[in-house]
Scaffold this motif. Structure first.
Motif, PDB file in Angstrom:
ATOM      1  N   THR A 355      53.881  64.404  58.028  1.00 43.76           N
ATOM      2  CA  THR A 355      54.896  63.642  57.294  1.00 43.76           C
ATOM      3  C   THR A 355      56.291  63.982  57.770  1.00 43.76           C
ATOM      4  O   THR A 355      57.123  63.087  58.004  1.00 43.76           O
ATOM      5  N   GLU A 356      56.588  65.264  57.939  1.00 46.54           N
ATOM      6  CA  GLU A 356      57.926  65.680  58.349  1.00 46.54           C
ATOM      7  C   GLU A 356      58.299  65.089  59.703  1.00 46.54           C
ATOM      8  O   GLU A 356      59.433  64.610  59.902  1.00 46.54           O
ATOM      9  N   ASP A 357      57.374  65.071  60.633  1.00 48.32           N
ATOM     10  CA  ASP A 357      57.642  64.522  61.956  1.00 48.32           C
ATOM     11  C   ASP A 357      57.926  63.025  61.888  1.00 48.32           C
ATOM     12  O   ASP A 357      58.847  62.520  62.551  1.00 48.32           O
ATOM     13  N   LEU A 358      57.130  62.300  61.097  1.00 43.29           N
ATOM     14  CA  LEU A 358      57.324  60.855  60.990  1.00 43.29           C
ATOM     15  C   LEU A 358      58.645  60.517  60.307  1.00 43.29           C
ATOM     16  O   LEU A 358      59.307  59.531  60.665  1.00 43.29           O
ATOM     17  N   MET A 359      59.033  61.311  59.331  1.00 42.25           N
ATOM     18  CA  MET A 359      60.300  61.058  58.652  1.00 42.25           C
ATOM     19  C   MET A 359      61.489  61.284  59.588  1.00 42.25           C
ATOM     20  O   MET A 359      62.496  60.578  59.518  1.00 42.25           O
ATOM     21  N   LYS A 360      61.367  62.258  60.483  1.00 40.71           N
ATOM     22  CA  LYS A 360      62.458  62.535  61.418  1.00 40.71           C
ATOM     23  C   LYS A 360      62.527  61.507  62.545  1.00 40.71           C
ATOM     24  O   LYS A 360      63.604  61.085  62.950  1.00 40.71           O
ATOM     25  N   SER A 361      61.370  61.102  63.044  1.00 42.97           N
ATOM     26  CA  SER A 361      61.340  60.272  64.250  1.00 42.97           C
ATOM     27  C   SER A 361      61.339  58.777  63.973  1.00 42.97           C
ATOM     28  O   SER A 361      61.876  58.002  64.769  1.00 42.97           O
ATOM     29  N   THR A 362      60.761  58.368  62.866  1.00 37.08           N
ATOM     30  CA  THR A 362      60.442  56.949  62.708  1.00 37.08           C
ATOM     31  C   THR A 362      60.989  56.326  61.430  1.00 37.08           C
ATOM     32  O   THR A 362      61.866  55.466  61.468  1.00 37.08           O
ATOM     33  N   TYR A 363      60.462  56.731  60.300  1.00 35.67           N
ATOM     34  CA  TYR A 363      60.702  55.986  59.072  1.00 35.67           C
ATOM     35  C   TYR A 363      62.099  56.226  58.524  1.00 35.67           C
ATOM     36  O   TYR A 363      62.583  57.357  58.483  1.00 35.67           O
ATOM     37  N   ARG A 364      62.721  55.160  58.103  1.00 36.07           N
ATOM     38  CA  ARG A 364      64.032  55.194  57.470  1.00 36.07           C
ATOM     39  C   ARG A 364      63.848  54.793  56.008  1.00 36.07           C
ATOM     40  O   ARG A 364      64.209  53.709  55.578  1.00 36.07           O
ATOM     41  N   LEU A 365      63.203  55.689  55.244  1.00 37.00           N
ATOM     42  CA  LEU A 365      62.822  55.373  53.872  1.00 37.00           C
ATOM     43  C   LEU A 365      63.905  55.789  52.887  1.00 37.00           C
ATOM     44  O   LEU A 365      64.591  56.794  53.080  1.00 37.00           O
ATOM     45  N   THR A 366      64.010  55.021  51.811  1.00 36.44           N
ATOM     46  CA  THR A 366      64.850  55.442  50.703  1.00 36.44           C
ATOM     47  C   THR A 366      64.176  56.632  50.023  1.00 36.44           C
ATOM     48  O   THR A 366      62.998  56.931  50.267  1.00 36.44           O
ATOM     49  N   SER A 367      64.904  57.330  49.156  1.00 40.31           N
ATOM     50  CA  SER A 367      64.314  58.471  48.462  1.00 40.31           C
ATOM     51  C   SER A 367      63.107  58.039  47.639  1.00 40.31           C
ATOM     52  O   SER A 367      62.096  58.757  47.560  1.00 40.31           O
TER      53      SER A 367
END
Length: 403
Positions: A355-367
């Motif tokens: 999850t941490e890797d995907l949040m840094k590299s890819t997804y631009r999610l709201t909180s």
């Protein structure tokens, strides 16, 4: 020679026979490979008088536009998806880029799923805005969020079902009713499903996209992609992306993918059966925190899955407490699950999607979107692409990994 009467066939038969014509000279049944880049023509014979934007109405001229072997693959894909036409490209990403760059221009608005295949998410959110395209990412399983996101300049909505990696579903019938009412084209990435599981255009979708590299080819030895749908849209995509983006599918890969399609239905049938058994077994394992699989009654959209999916797919994702140890065991100790990216091959694959890797590299999610993602994925999901091995052997291998 007596002409055969016209008949309508079921999808499993179309996977073998759609567009197939024995060679006129040799009567060979297996499709030929036309490797020639150029085709000769007679000036003035109508070679350049295409009907509107449809390059398939012209004779074969140049393999960068159309090729006999690639065209045969396109006809088979269109038959499988029950659409008017299909366009084949070098990769799944090339097919998706063809849709975006053919149908969108500066000032347009695109809506995509907030969670989808990483490269498509990055193309939409990190590349398309540099061309002046406004992009909004929403949870497409919630129709009210889709309606709220639509703007006067919305020109395309792109969904993915089941999505990667959460296996979240989109209600295609409900979403297509919204897009038709607003006159907005709807495209759906159906790579995880394949036509064996879901045929999106039967639910009102305008375009269906596949990475042919995955389940449809099924052998892990050829890259390819396609988009199928209404002839008017496919012709527009072919005339723009097919000519100007230079992402033509090679004739050899088209031939390999057609060979894969021959066994698509029996492969998917076996994979789906095995995936259901493995998901059920994982759900009872003491080290497994959660399992996501549309065929399980525990899946939050199981009722939708039963309405929309003929089978439940060959992908299973699950969480465990100690992801690092389990990752190392998959990588170094598994006999059957090759630790690798990609999906849909004849051999089983496993990979940890942190999850941490995907949040840094890819997804631009709201909180709020991020919290929802964490509810599904926690610190990371192990994604299993179920192959054709004995399901009993796969379960024994998983039991050893999860010891």
């Amino acid at each position: 020679m007596t002409q055969k009467p016209l008949r309508t066939f079921r999808p499993a038969t179309l996977a073998l026979n759609a567009g197939l014509e024995p060679d006129a000279l040799t009567h060979a049944i297996a499709p030929n490979i036309s490797m020639s880049v150029n085709n000769s023509f007679i000036p003035g014979d109508g070679a350049f008088s295409a009907n509107g934007l449809d390059l398939t109405e012209t004779p074969f001229l140049y393999a960068g536009w159309t090729n006999p072997t690639v065209r045969q693959l396109e006809e088979r894909l269109a038959a499988l998806e029950n659409t008017e036409d299909a366009y084949a490209a070098a990769t799944g990403m090339a097919a998706m880029a063809a849709v975006f760059f053919s149908l969108l221009k500066s000032g347009d608005h695109l809506i995509i799923s907030d969670v989808c295949y990483a490269a498509i998410n990055e193309l939409a959110l990190q590349v398309m805005p540099s061309f002046g395209v406004d992009v909004t990412a929403v949870n497409l399983s919630r129709i009210d969020e889709v309606i709220a996101a639509i703007k006067p300049n919305t020109r395309l909505i792109h969904a993915e079902t089941p999505n990667n990696p959460l296996l979240r579903l989109t209600d295609l019938q409900a979403l297509s009713e919204i897009t038709r009412a607003k006159n907005i084209p709807l495209s759906v990435d159906s790579t995880f499903a394949t036509p064996v599981v879901t045929r999106p255009c039967d639910f009102g979708v305008d375009l269906v996209v596949h990475s042919l590299t995955k389940f449809i080819n099924g052998h892990g030895d050829a890259l390819g992609g396609c988009v199928a749908g209404k002839k008017s849209l496919i012709s527009e995509i072919r005339s723009k992306a097919g000519v100007y983006l230079g992402a033509s599918l090679s004739a050899h890969n088209a031939w390999l993918i057609m060979r894969g399609i021959d066994t698509l239905f029996p492969r998917m049938n076996m994979m789906c059966q095995s995936a259901m058994k493995i998901a059920s077994w994982l759900e009872q394992h003491p080290r497994v925190k959660s399992v996501i699989y549309p065929g399980l009654s525990s899946h939050p959209q199981h009722d939708l899955a039963k309405r929309q999916m003929d089978k439940f797919g060959g992908i299973v994702v699950f969480q465990v407490d100690d992801i690092d140890t389990t990752e190392q065991r998959f990588a170094h100790e598994s006999h059957l699950f090759h630790y690798a990216y990609s999906i849909g091959h004849q051999r089983s694959l496993a990979v940890l999607l942190k999850t941490e890797d995907l949040m840094k590299s890819t997804y631009r999610l709201t909180s709020e979107q991020q919290q929802e993602y964490l509810q599904y994925a926690g610190k990371g999901l192990f994604r299993l692409s179920i192959g054709l091995e004995s399901v009993e052997d796969m379960i024994e291998d998983l039991e050893y990994i999860l010891r």
